[in-house]
Design a protein around this motif. Structure first.
Motif, mmCIF file in Angstrom:
data_model
loop_
_atom_site.group_PDB
_atom_site.id
_atom_site.type_symbol
_atom_site.label_atom_id
_atom_site.label_comp_id
_atom_site.label_asym_id
_atom_site.label_seq_id
_atom_site.Cartn_x
_atom_site.Cartn_y
_atom_site.Cartn_z
ATOM 1 N N ASP A 1 -2.056 -11.687 1.063
ATOM 2 C CA ASP A 1 -3.123 -12.300 0.275
ATOM 3 C C ASP A 1 -3.816 -13.424 1.038
ATOM 4 O O ASP A 1 -4.992 -13.685 0.832
ATOM 5 N N ASP A 2 -3.087 -14.117 1.906
ATOM 6 C CA ASP A 2 -3.631 -15.242 2.665
ATOM 7 C C ASP A 2 -3.327 -15.061 4.150
ATOM 8 O O ASP A 2 -2.441 -14.289 4.527
ATOM 9 N N ASP A 3 -4.047 -15.801 4.985
ATOM 10 C CA ASP A 3 -3.758 -15.788 6.419
ATOM 11 C C ASP A 3 -2.460 -16.553 6.659
ATOM 12 O O ASP A 3 -2.379 -17.750 6.402
ATOM 13 N N VAL A 4 -1.454 -15.838 7.124
ATOM 14 C CA VAL A 4 -0.153 -16.433 7.414
ATOM 15 C C VAL A 4 0.278 -15.922 8.784
ATOM 16 O O VAL A 4 0.060 -14.754 9.107
ATOM 17 N N SER A 5 0.894 -16.770 9.558
ATOM 18 C CA SER A 5 1.318 -16.378 10.908
ATOM 19 C C SER A 5 2.692 -15.723 10.878
ATOM 20 O O SER A 5 3.715 -16.379 11.067
ATOM 21 N N LEU A 6 2.713 -14.412 10.618
ATOM 22 C CA LEU A 6 3.947 -13.649 10.730
ATOM 23 C C LEU A 6 3.976 -13.053 12.133
ATOM 24 O O LEU A 6 2.936 -12.872 12.762
ATOM 25 N N PHE A 7 5.160 -12.748 12.631
ATOM 26 C CA PHE A 7 5.268 -12.165 13.962
ATOM 27 C C PHE A 7 6.343 -11.081 13.970
ATOM 28 O O PHE A 7 7.232 -11.065 13.117
ATOM 29 N N THR A 8 6.246 -10.188 14.944
ATOM 30 C CA THR A 8 7.195 -9.095 15.086
ATOM 31 C C THR A 8 8.612 -9.640 15.226
ATOM 32 O O THR A 8 8.824 -10.641 15.904
ATOM 33 N N MET A 9 9.554 -8.994 14.562
ATOM 34 C CA MET A 9 10.980 -9.341 14.538
ATOM 35 C C MET A 9 11.302 -10.445 13.527
ATOM 36 O O MET A 9 12.472 -10.765 13.331
ATOM 37 N N MET A 10 10.304 -11.030 12.887
ATOM 38 C CA MET A 10 10.534 -12.067 11.886
ATOM 39 C C MET A 10 11.260 -11.460 10.689
ATOM 40 O O MET A 10 10.942 -10.359 10.260
ATOM 41 N N GLU A 11 12.246 -12.166 10.141
ATOM 42 C CA GLU A 11 13.011 -11.678 9.004
ATOM 43 C C GLU A 11 12.686 -12.493 7.760
ATOM 44 O O GLU A 11 12.607 -13.716 7.816
ATOM 45 N N LEU A 12 12.468 -11.774 6.660
ATOM 46 C CA LEU A 12 12.135 -12.395 5.375
ATOM 47 C C LEU A 12 12.893 -11.671 4.271
ATOM 48 O O LEU A 12 13.469 -10.608 4.495
ATOM 49 N N ASP A 13 12.856 -12.231 3.078
ATOM 50 C CA ASP A 13 13.380 -11.567 1.886
ATOM 51 C C ASP A 13 12.196 -11.129 1.052
ATOM 52 O O ASP A 13 11.313 -11.942 0.753
ATOM 53 N N ALA A 14 12.164 -9.851 0.673
ATOM 54 C CA ALA A 14 11.046 -9.297 -0.090
ATOM 55 C C ALA A 14 11.487 -8.976 -1.511
ATOM 56 O O ALA A 14 12.525 -8.352 -1.731
ATOM 57 N N HIS B 1 0.825 -1.217 0.000
ATOM 58 C CA HIS B 1 0.000 0.000 0.000
ATOM 59 C C HIS B 1 0.850 1.254 0.000
ATOM 60 O O HIS B 1 0.573 2.191 -0.735
ATOM 61 N N GLU B 2 1.849 1.270 0.861
ATOM 62 C CA GLU B 2 2.708 2.445 1.002
ATOM 63 C C GLU B 2 4.146 1.999 1.201
ATOM 64 O O GLU B 2 4.409 0.957 1.785
ATOM 65 N N MET B 3 5.053 2.853 0.698
ATOM 66 C CA MET B 3 6.484 2.631 0.905
ATOM 67 C C MET B 3 7.101 3.928 1.394
ATOM 68 O O MET B 3 6.598 5.007 1.108
ATOM 69 N N SER B 4 8.197 3.791 2.109
ATOM 70 C CA SER B 4 8.995 4.941 2.503
ATOM 71 C C SER B 4 10.448 4.491 2.504
ATOM 72 O O SER B 4 10.746 3.309 2.312
ATOM 73 N N HIS B 5 11.325 5.415 2.774
ATOM 74 C CA HIS B 5 12.735 5.083 2.874
ATOM 75 C C HIS B 5 12.972 4.086 4.012
ATOM 76 O O HIS B 5 13.902 3.296 3.962
ATOM 77 N N GLY B 6 12.095 4.097 5.004
ATOM 78 C CA GLY B 6 12.263 3.239 6.170
ATOM 79 C C GLY B 6 11.514 1.922 6.139
ATOM 80 O O GLY B 6 11.701 1.085 7.014
ATOM 81 N N GLY B 7 10.638 1.697 5.156
ATOM 82 C CA GLY B 7 9.908 0.439 5.146
ATOM 83 C C GLY B 7 8.694 0.457 4.254
ATOM 84 O O GLY B 7 8.567 1.295 3.362
ATOM 85 N N LEU B 8 7.782 -0.502 4.491
ATOM 86 C CA LEU B 8 6.580 -0.612 3.682
ATOM 87 C C LEU B 8 5.445 -1.196 4.494
ATOM 88 O O LEU B 8 5.662 -1.852 5.506
ATOM 89 N N GLN C 1 12.222 -6.854 7.966
ATOM 90 C CA GLN C 1 11.871 -7.354 9.294
ATOM 91 C C GLN C 1 10.474 -6.858 9.639
ATOM 92 O O GLN C 1 10.152 -5.686 9.434
ATOM 93 N N VAL C 2 9.640 -7.747 10.148
ATOM 94 C CA VAL C 2 8.277 -7.401 10.529
ATOM 95 C C VAL C 2 8.325 -6.530 11.786
ATOM 96 O O VAL C 2 8.973 -6.889 12.762
ATOM 97 N N VAL C 3 7.632 -5.377 11.736
ATOM 98 C CA VAL C 3 7.579 -4.498 12.909
ATOM 99 C C VAL C 3 6.177 -4.411 13.504
ATOM 100 O O VAL C 3 6.012 -4.028 14.649
#
Length: 89
Positions: free
Chosen positions: A47-60, A35-42, A77-79
């Motif tokens: 699209d689906d129910d997925v169990s992400l949690f704060t501090m989780m690291e992924l490749d986007a 929806h939105e992006m900035s220099h600091g994140g997005l 990193q999920v904030v």
């Protein structure tokens, strides 16, 4: 009397129309709409129910018109997680 909330964001957010594929060794690939992006994140909606949690690291990897598809995946990193709405830095 209504008080205005103080803006605490350090980076201006820009509305975009990209979609994202998020890779994680245990979850595989998860997709969502950015929806939105900035220099600091997005911020995005999964699209689906997925169990992400704060501090989780992924490749986007971002996709869409105007985005260079040859760019390597970005480490994120999920904030914040609220249902399918996720904020990442």
């Amino acid at each position: 009397m209504q008080m205005e909330m103080m803006e605490r964001r350090r980076h201006k957010r820009v509305p975009v129309q990209f979609w994202v594929s998020l890779s994680h060794p245990l979850l595989g690939v998860v997709t969502g709409q950015v929806h939105e992006m900035s220099h600091g994140g997005l911020s995005l909606s999964l699209d689906d129910d997925v169990s992400l949690f704060t501090m989780m690291e992924l490749d986007a990897r971002l996709h869409g018109e105007g985005w260079d598809e040859s760019m390597p995946p970005l480490p994120v990193q999920v904030v914040r997680v609220q249902n399918r709405e996720v904020a990442m830095k």
